[in-house]
Design a protein around this motif. Structure first.
Motif, PDB file in Angstrom:
ATOM      1  N   PRO A 235       0.842  -1.204   0.000  1.00 48.25           N
ATOM      2  CA  PRO A 235       0.000   0.000   0.000  1.00 48.25           C
ATOM      3  C   PRO A 235       0.875   1.250   0.000  1.00 48.25           C
ATOM      4  N   ILE A 309      -1.871   6.863   7.010  1.00 53.31           N
ATOM      5  CA  ILE A 309      -2.884   6.593   5.998  1.00 53.31           C
ATOM      6  C   ILE A 309      -2.351   5.518   5.056  1.00 53.31           C
ATOM      7  N   ALA A 311      -3.381   3.465   1.595  1.00 49.95           N
ATOM      8  CA  ALA A 311      -4.308   3.508   0.463  1.00 49.95           C
ATOM      9  C   ALA A 311      -3.876   2.501  -0.593  1.00 49.95           C
ATOM     10  N   ASP A 322      -8.883  -0.359  -3.958  1.00 48.00           N
ATOM     11  CA  ASP A 322      -9.164   1.074  -3.930  1.00 48.00           C
ATOM     12  C   ASP A 322      -9.619   1.533  -2.545  1.00 48.00           C
ATOM     13  N   SER A 323      -9.562   0.619  -1.567  1.00 45.20           N
ATOM     14  CA  SER A 323      -9.952   0.966  -0.200  1.00 45.20           C
ATOM     15  C   SER A 323      -8.826   1.708   0.506  1.00 45.20           C
ATOM     16  N   CYS A 324      -9.190   2.496   1.512  1.00 45.69           N
ATOM     17  CA  CYS A 324      -8.237   3.297   2.277  1.00 45.69           C
ATOM     18  C   CYS A 324      -8.619   3.247   3.754  1.00 45.69           C
ATOM     19  N   GLU A 325      -7.632   3.367   4.609  1.00 40.38           N
ATOM     20  CA  GLU A 325      -7.870   3.387   6.052  1.00 40.38           C
ATOM     21  C   GLU A 325      -6.792   4.182   6.756  1.00 40.38           C
ATOM     22  N   GLU A 336     -11.741   2.795   8.491  1.00 40.92           N
ATOM     23  CA  GLU A 336     -11.934   2.876   7.047  1.00 40.92           C
ATOM     24  C   GLU A 336     -12.414   4.272   6.659  1.00 40.92           C
ATOM     25  N   GLN A 339     -13.186   5.629  -0.217  1.00 45.24           N
ATOM     26  CA  GLN A 339     -12.350   4.968  -1.199  1.00 45.24           C
ATOM     27  C   GLN A 339     -11.748   5.970  -2.168  1.00 45.24           C
ATOM     28  N   LEU A 340     -10.759   5.496  -2.924  1.00 44.00           N
ATOM     29  CA  LEU A 340     -10.136   6.338  -3.937  1.00 44.00           C
ATOM     30  C   LEU A 340     -11.171   6.765  -4.974  1.00 44.00           C
ATOM     31  N   TYR A 369      -6.583  13.884  -0.485  1.00 46.31           N
ATOM     32  CA  TYR A 369      -7.534  13.566   0.587  1.00 46.31           C
ATOM     33  C   TYR A 369      -7.361  14.578   1.702  1.00 46.31           C
ATOM     34  N   TRP A 376     -12.117  12.765  -0.732  1.00 43.00           N
ATOM     35  CA  TRP A 376     -11.155  12.878  -1.815  1.00 43.00           C
ATOM     36  C   TRP A 376     -11.583  13.938  -2.818  1.00 43.00           C
TER      37      TRP A 376
END
Length: 516
Positions: A235, A309, A311, A322-325, A336, A339-340, A369, A376
């Motif tokens: 990531p 972060i 991503a 495409d998930s982010c946390e 969470e 998403q992108l 972000y 985003w």
């Protein structure tokens, strides 16, 4: 037994200070050290200072002590008018701390071998904080993810920038682990996600992790923090240091309703998350606001809360994510977030600059972000830098206010007959006011590494290129000072550690910079 107890009671005996020295002071025998050693042939040679293999703990203006005699007994002073009775002389802990915290890291590691008192004194939280506050640390580069003899190496290669020397650290916890991402926070290094395998490198039989490991170079210790929500390898990471405990993380659930409300209308914040329009109208007011905010931050006590972060990356089946946390150090939890952006592509690089998390995709798209607002936005730059798509661009941030990108472009040969086109590596800076990428300098070396790594530390940008040529794996470490008007790249080290590595190290490598 009584003689051993004398070393650790009420202070430090001057016997410890003259243990290995004839001329006084504190000379620690470096041949007994096992910390941050340098491999020379088959022997182990610790490194202390530029040339000398001993450690002069009082080389920073502290007066050296002299022996009264050459006999093997405790340091003695004649006490007047008391029948010349023997007495022990102790060095106060606060003065000893002032001396030890000014040592370079390799010298500090060797000083811990003098006695238990010194080791205990130099590993406390108070001592670490004093060392950080005193601005004595120097930058160290840590190279991870190397492969040797077909297996994931457990070695970490550390480069001391001040003394231009490489050191090797063995980490059993890294055995069989690869494709993880690293980032530095304060004086620790976080290893996020990745894959593991017990045998040779084979992606088909590997396991993708959610776990996060923390490596402390000062103590050479490891520990775990909370695991991510999703298992992911490679990531892109960004670190945001929080000056206030009032910042809340906007979860993905809350952002869903915010996105629904924007349908049919245009959100000013969504289109301009960096408040660039405000900067265009009045840059002076922006600077005044920033100055006031900095004064407020100085009045607040040192808050070591930070956010990490994570991503994108690749999932358990090697599928792009495409998930982010976000990881919050104050709660030790991952949350969470949105998403992108849709159709953004596979992310390849990311960095935090001016409180904004920027990500760049392989399709030459830039997104941002807003950590405070929690969503985003695409950043439309004109024109995008021309790139050779086989080379991965890298984002770096200097002093948390300048956003740079390192990429490879084609050089047209200046239109001269007979001159062939060639690929060159260039450094670009983003103009926040006009949203344009401006070329600032050209890297002197030919871009041989398709997966070169670049990291920034204050006003310095470090780059590691590793490639195989003539049957050997070679590496080049370069540095650029962006505060210098010329912005010239200089070679810091070359061909020191990669000769015994496999060519797959060129793809698996990752790097972090820490002040120690």
């Amino acid at each position: 037994m009584m003689e051993e107890d004398d070393d650790v009671t009420q202070g430090v005996l001057l016997r410890c200070l003259s243990l290995y020295s004839r001329g006084g002071g504190c000379k620690v025998g470096a041949t007994t050290s096992d910390e941050f050693g340098e491999i020379v042939g088959k022997s182990y040679k610790p490194v202390c200072g530029a040339q000398d293999t001993s450690v002069d703990c009082f080389s920073y203006g502290v007066e050296k002590f002299r022996k009264k005699n050459n006999k093997k007994k405790n340091f003695q002073l004649q006490e007047p008018n008391h029948n010349n009775n023997e007495m022990h002389v102790f060095l106060p802990d606060d003065i000893l701390e002032m001396c030890l915290m000014r040592l370079p890291l390799t010298s500090l590691m060797n000083s811990r071998l003098v006695c238990k008192k010194w080791r205990s004194l130099t590993t406390t939280t108070r001592f670490m904080q004093m060392r950080r506050d005193g601005y004595y640390p120097s930058p160290w580069l840590f190279l991870f993810g190397t492969v040797k003899d077909g297996f994931c190496s457990r070695d970490i290669h550390a480069f001391d920038v001040s003394f231009n020397k490489w050191h090797k650290i063995e980490a059993e916890v890294l055995k069989g682990r690869f494709s993880f991402s690293v980032t530095s926070v304060h004086d620790n290094i976080y290893l996020v996600g990745g894959c593991s395998i017990l045998g040779k490198m084979d992606r088909n039989s590997s396991k993708t992790h959610r776990g996060v490991l923390v490596f402390s170079p000062m103590t050479k210790s490891w520990h775990k923090v909370a695991s991510m929500k999703h298992a992911r390898s490679k990531p892109v990471l960004g670190v945001y240091k929080v000056n206030s405990n009032h910042l809340t993380i906007k979860s993905q659930h809350n952002n869903f309703f915010r996105t629904r409300q924007r349908i049919g209308g245009v959100s000013d914040v969504y289109e301009d998350p960096h408040r660039l329009s405000v900067r265009r109208v009045s840059r002076t007011s922006f600077e005044d606001q920033k100055s006031k905010q900095s004064k407020v931050n100085k009045s607040v006590k040192d808050c070591r809360r930070f956010l990490i972060i994570a991503a994108g990356g690749f999932g358990s089946w090697d599928e792009p994510l495409d998930s982010c946390e976000i990881y919050d150090s104050s709660s030790n939890k991952w949350t969470e977030i949105q998403q992108l952006p849709v159709d953004f592509g596979v992310v390849c690089s990311a960095v935090v600059c001016n409180g904004i998390f920027y990500v760049y995709s392989e399709s030459n798209k830039l997104a941002a972000y807003d950590i405070g607002l929690g969503y985003w936005a695409r950043v439309q730059t004109t024109p995008p830098p021309p790139q050779v798509h086989e080379y991965t661009p890298r984002l770096v941030s200097c002093d948390d206010r300048q956003l740079f990108m390192v990429s490879v472009s084609w050089c047209e040969g200046d239109g001269e007959i007979g001159r062939r086109n060639k690929a060159v590596r260039k450094l670009w800076e983003l103009d926040f006011e006009y949203l344009t990428w401006n070329e600032v300098c050209v890297h002197p070396d030919a871009p041989m590494d398709w997966n070169s790594v670049f990291v920034a530390d204050k006003n310095l940008i470090f780059g590691v290129e590793m490639f195989k040529i003539f049957g050997q794996v070679l590496e080049f470490l370069t540095m650029c000072d962006v505060s210098d008007p010329k912005m010239n790249w200089v070679h810091v080290s070359k061909n020191q550690v990669a000769r015994e590595m496999d060519v797959s190290s060129c793809v698996m490598k990752s790097m972090a910079v820490v002040h120690l």
